[in-house]
Design an enzyme around this catalytic site. Structure first.
Site, PDB file in Angstrom:
ATOM      1  N   ASN A  15       0.992  -1.174   0.054  1.00  0.00           N
ATOM      2  CA  ASN A  15       0.095   0.097  -0.064  1.00  0.00           C
ATOM      3  C   ASN A  15       0.931   1.304  -0.249  1.00  0.00           C
ATOM      4  O   ASN A  15       1.484   1.491   1.026  1.00  0.00           O
ATOM      5  CB  ASN A  15      -0.905   0.020   1.381  1.00  0.00           C
ATOM      6  CG  ASN A  15      -1.772   1.331   1.325  1.00  0.00           C
ATOM      7  OD1 ASN A  15      -1.677   2.122   0.341  1.00  0.00           O
ATOM      8  ND2 ASN A  15      -2.333   1.226   2.481  1.00  0.00           N
ATOM      9  N   TRP A  16       0.967   1.721  -1.188  1.00  0.00           N
ATOM     10  CA  TRP A  16       2.019   3.188  -1.375  1.00  0.00           C
ATOM     11  C   TRP A  16       1.423   4.199  -0.640  1.00  0.00           C
ATOM     12  O   TRP A  16       2.262   5.317  -0.618  1.00  0.00           O
ATOM     13  CB  TRP A  16       2.207   3.268  -2.721  1.00  0.00           C
ATOM     14  CG  TRP A  16       3.158   2.237  -3.388  1.00  0.00           C
ATOM     15  CD1 TRP A  16       3.403   0.896  -2.768  1.00  0.00           C
ATOM     16  CD2 TRP A  16       3.155   2.078  -4.811  1.00  0.00           C
ATOM     17  NE1 TRP A  16       4.370   0.222  -3.809  1.00  0.00           N
ATOM     18  CE2 TRP A  16       4.253   0.954  -4.990  1.00  0.00           C
ATOM     19  CE3 TRP A  16       3.464   3.005  -5.971  1.00  0.00           C
ATOM     20  CZ2 TRP A  16       4.585   0.317  -6.314  1.00  0.00           C
ATOM     21  CZ3 TRP A  16       3.932   2.624  -7.138  1.00  0.00           C
ATOM     22  CH2 TRP A  16       4.579   1.245  -7.357  1.00  0.00           C
ATOM     23  N   LYS A  17      -0.107   4.348  -0.300  1.00  0.00           N
ATOM     24  CA  LYS A  17      -0.570   5.538   0.236  1.00  0.00           C
ATOM     25  C   LYS A  17      -0.293   6.767  -0.571  1.00  0.00           C
ATOM     26  O   LYS A  17      -0.356   6.357  -1.899  1.00  0.00           O
ATOM     27  CB  LYS A  17      -0.072   5.482   1.753  1.00  0.00           C
ATOM     28  CG  LYS A  17      -0.338   4.409   2.584  1.00  0.00           C
ATOM     29  CD  LYS A  17      -0.171   4.621   4.043  1.00  0.00           C
ATOM     30  CE  LYS A  17      -0.229   3.364   4.556  1.00  0.00           C
ATOM     31  NZ  LYS A  17      -0.159   3.378   6.382  1.00  0.00           N
ATOM     32  N   HIS A 100      -9.538   1.127   4.893  1.00  0.00           N
ATOM     33  CA  HIS A 100      -8.288   1.374   5.473  1.00  0.00           C
ATOM     34  C   HIS A 100      -8.469   2.272   6.804  1.00  0.00           C
ATOM     35  O   HIS A 100      -9.213   3.167   6.623  1.00  0.00           O
ATOM     36  CB  HIS A 100      -7.140   2.127   4.667  1.00  0.00           C
ATOM     37  CG  HIS A 100      -5.656   1.763   5.299  1.00  0.00           C
ATOM     38  ND1 HIS A 100      -5.240   2.859   6.253  1.00  0.00           N
ATOM     39  CD2 HIS A 100      -4.924   0.972   4.909  1.00  0.00           C
ATOM     40  CE1 HIS A 100      -4.173   2.501   6.624  1.00  0.00           C
ATOM     41  NE2 HIS A 100      -3.813   1.409   5.825  1.00  0.00           N
ATOM     42  N   GLU A 102      -6.803   4.831   7.770  1.00  0.00           N
ATOM     43  CA  GLU A 102      -6.662   6.188   7.680  1.00  0.00           C
ATOM     44  C   GLU A 102      -7.844   6.705   6.891  1.00  0.00           C
ATOM     45  O   GLU A 102      -8.057   7.845   6.892  1.00  0.00           O
ATOM     46  CB  GLU A 102      -5.285   6.323   6.557  1.00  0.00           C
ATOM     47  CG  GLU A 102      -3.959   6.184   7.559  1.00  0.00           C
ATOM     48  CD  GLU A 102      -2.888   5.553   6.686  1.00  0.00           C
ATOM     49  OE1 GLU A 102      -2.912   5.659   5.447  1.00  0.00           O
ATOM     50  OE2 GLU A 102      -2.026   5.024   7.483  1.00  0.00           O
ATOM     51  N   GLU A 172      -5.029  -4.814  10.461  1.00  0.00           N
ATOM     52  CA  GLU A 172      -4.181  -3.768  10.769  1.00  0.00           C
ATOM     53  C   GLU A 172      -4.655  -2.862  12.034  1.00  0.00           C
ATOM     54  O   GLU A 172      -5.667  -2.032  12.109  1.00  0.00           O
ATOM     55  CB  GLU A 172      -4.188  -2.804   9.639  1.00  0.00           C
ATOM     56  CG  GLU A 172      -4.063  -3.328   8.324  1.00  0.00           C
ATOM     57  CD  GLU A 172      -3.303  -2.435   7.518  1.00  0.00           C
ATOM     58  OE1 GLU A 172      -2.312  -2.706   6.772  1.00  0.00           O
ATOM     59  OE2 GLU A 172      -3.847  -1.194   7.128  1.00  0.00           O
ATOM     60  N   GLY A 178       2.506   2.637  10.872  1.00  0.00           N
ATOM     61  CA  GLY A 178       3.326   3.668  10.757  1.00  0.00           C
ATOM     62  C   GLY A 178       3.855   4.269  11.904  1.00  0.00           C
ATOM     63  O   GLY A 178       4.692   5.146  11.904  1.00  0.00           O
ATOM     64  N   SER A 218       3.607  -1.832  10.319  1.00  0.00           N
ATOM     65  CA  SER A 218       5.090  -1.881  10.618  1.00  0.00           C
ATOM     66  C   SER A 218       5.628  -3.067  10.246  1.00  0.00           C
ATOM     67  O   SER A 218       6.559  -3.632  10.821  1.00  0.00           O
ATOM     68  CB  SER A 218       5.262  -1.376  12.167  1.00  0.00           C
ATOM     69  OG  SER A 218       4.826  -0.099  12.427  1.00  0.00           O
ATOM     70  N   GLY A 239       2.970  -1.088   4.416  1.00  0.00           N
ATOM     71  CA  GLY A 239       3.029   0.480   4.124  1.00  0.00           C
ATOM     72  C   GLY A 239       4.287   0.696   3.768  1.00  0.00           C
ATOM     73  O   GLY A 239       4.993   0.631   2.617  1.00  0.00           O
ATOM     74  N   GLY A 240       5.088   1.543   4.805  1.00  0.00           N
ATOM     75  CA  GLY A 240       6.197   2.220   4.518  1.00  0.00           C
ATOM     76  C   GLY A 240       7.409   1.273   3.858  1.00  0.00           C
ATOM     77  O   GLY A 240       8.111   1.891   3.082  1.00  0.00           O
TER      78      GLY A 240
HETATM   79  P1  13P Z   1       2.957   0.700   7.724  1.00  0.00           P
HETATM   80  O1  13P Z   1       3.534  -0.686   7.265  1.00  0.00           O
HETATM   81  O2  13P Z   1       3.615   1.696   7.267  1.00  0.00           O
HETATM   82  O3  13P Z   1       2.806   0.537   9.236  1.00  0.00           O
HETATM   83  O4  13P Z   1       1.362   0.780   7.190  1.00  0.00           O
HETATM   84  C1  13P Z   1       0.627  -0.143   7.142  1.00  0.00           C
HETATM   85  C2  13P Z   1      -0.387   0.091   6.339  1.00  0.00           C
HETATM   86  O5  13P Z   1      -1.298   0.740   6.589  1.00  0.00           O
HETATM   87  C3  13P Z   1      -0.799  -0.701   5.123  1.00  0.00           C
HETATM   88  O6  13P Z   1      -1.996  -0.662   4.773  1.00  0.00           O
END
Ligand code: 13P
Length: 258
Positions: A15-17, A100, A102, A172, A178, A218, A239-240
């Site tokens: 997930n590149w956000k 998600h 977020e 999640e 994050g 994470s 994510g990251g």
């Molecule tokens: P991180 O891996 O950056 O914690 O993000 C997880 C995430 O929200 C994937 O959708």
């Protein structure tokens, strides 16, 4: 302990956000696909909308799935700034992240809206990756199981078997996203068991065991192997660490080899 069901196929999705321009995304996708074959796990890349068209030709015919990060419940209409399922399918998307945290917490998306998006994705032929997870306050108040059950029930109650089979859930925990604070393998496995038990209750016996349930929050090359050693985890939503090919591929290899 012997497995009560055959190993579900594994999936690692990035997930590149809100990261990567079209050009940057194409570069990252090229790096990923050149080494993707080293993992036996299925891989998916979820760039922002603006990079989908640039990434599509790079992943096409590689087996790496193209995914989006959100969709509107309606197929078309006067919804300024929104993107629909049919638009994503036309761009070559095969999956879409739904609900998600977020969006649930940052944009106020409700359980009902998430459920509507899940159905819209399925109607359009997209595989929804439905995110569920508790906040730190909810975990500390002992509400984790209740929150997961509520979120899973809201989306999956009464979903027919073929639509269940075309869906994926990502656990999640909001406090792990994050933050560098990863859930322990045991915490993740316990949450996955709650999700599966809820599915068995609200969607039919066996639905829980059949569902692909990812962990997200994470995930890194350092902690991936320990997480994937848990039988309950069918992969990860990253994510990251998905923003660099090397770290994403290291996680994919850990998922493929475990
Ligand atoms: P991180 O891996 O950056 O914690 O993000 C997880 C995430 O929200 C994937 O959708």
């Amino acid at each position: 302990m012997p497995r009560p069901w055959p190993r579900r196929p594994r999936l690692v999705a990035g997930n590149w956000k809100m990261n990567k321009t079209a050009e940057e995304g194409a570069r990252l996708a090229r790096e990923v696909v050149t080494a993707a074959g080293r993992s036996s796990a299925a891989l998916a890349l979820c760039p922002p909308f603006t990079a989908l068209a640039a990434v599509q030709p790079i992943v096409a015919s590689t087996g790496v799935l193209l995914g989006a990060q959100n969709l509107h419940p309606e197929p078309r209409g006067a919804f300024t700034g929104e993107i629909s399922g049919p638009m994503l399918v036309a761009l070559g998307c095969r999956c879409v992240i739904v609900g998600h945290s977020e969006r649930r917490h940052g944009m106020g998306e409700s359980d009902a809206q998430v459920a509507a998006k899940l159905r819209a994705a399925l109607q359009g032929g997209l595989m929804p990756i439905v995110c569920v997870g508790e906040t730190l306050r909810e975990r500390e108040a002992g509400e984790t199981d209740a929150v997961l059950a509520r979120q899973v029930e809201a989306s999956f109650t009464g979903l027919p078997p073929d639509e269940l089979a075309g869906s994926v859930i990502a656990y999640e925990p909001v406090w792990a996203i994050g933050t560098g604070k990863v859930a322990s393998p045991q915490q993740a496995a316990d949450a996955h068991l709650t999700i599966r038990a809820t599915l068995n209750r609200c969607a039919g016996a066996g639905a829980g065991e059949a569902m692909t349930v990812l962990y997200g929050g994470s995930v890194s090359p350092q902690n991936a192997a320990a997480l994937f050693a848990e039988e309950q985890l069918d992969g990860a939503l990253v994510g990251g660490a998905s923003l660099e090919a090397a770290s994403f591929l290291a996680i994919a290899e850990a998922a493929g080899g475990a």
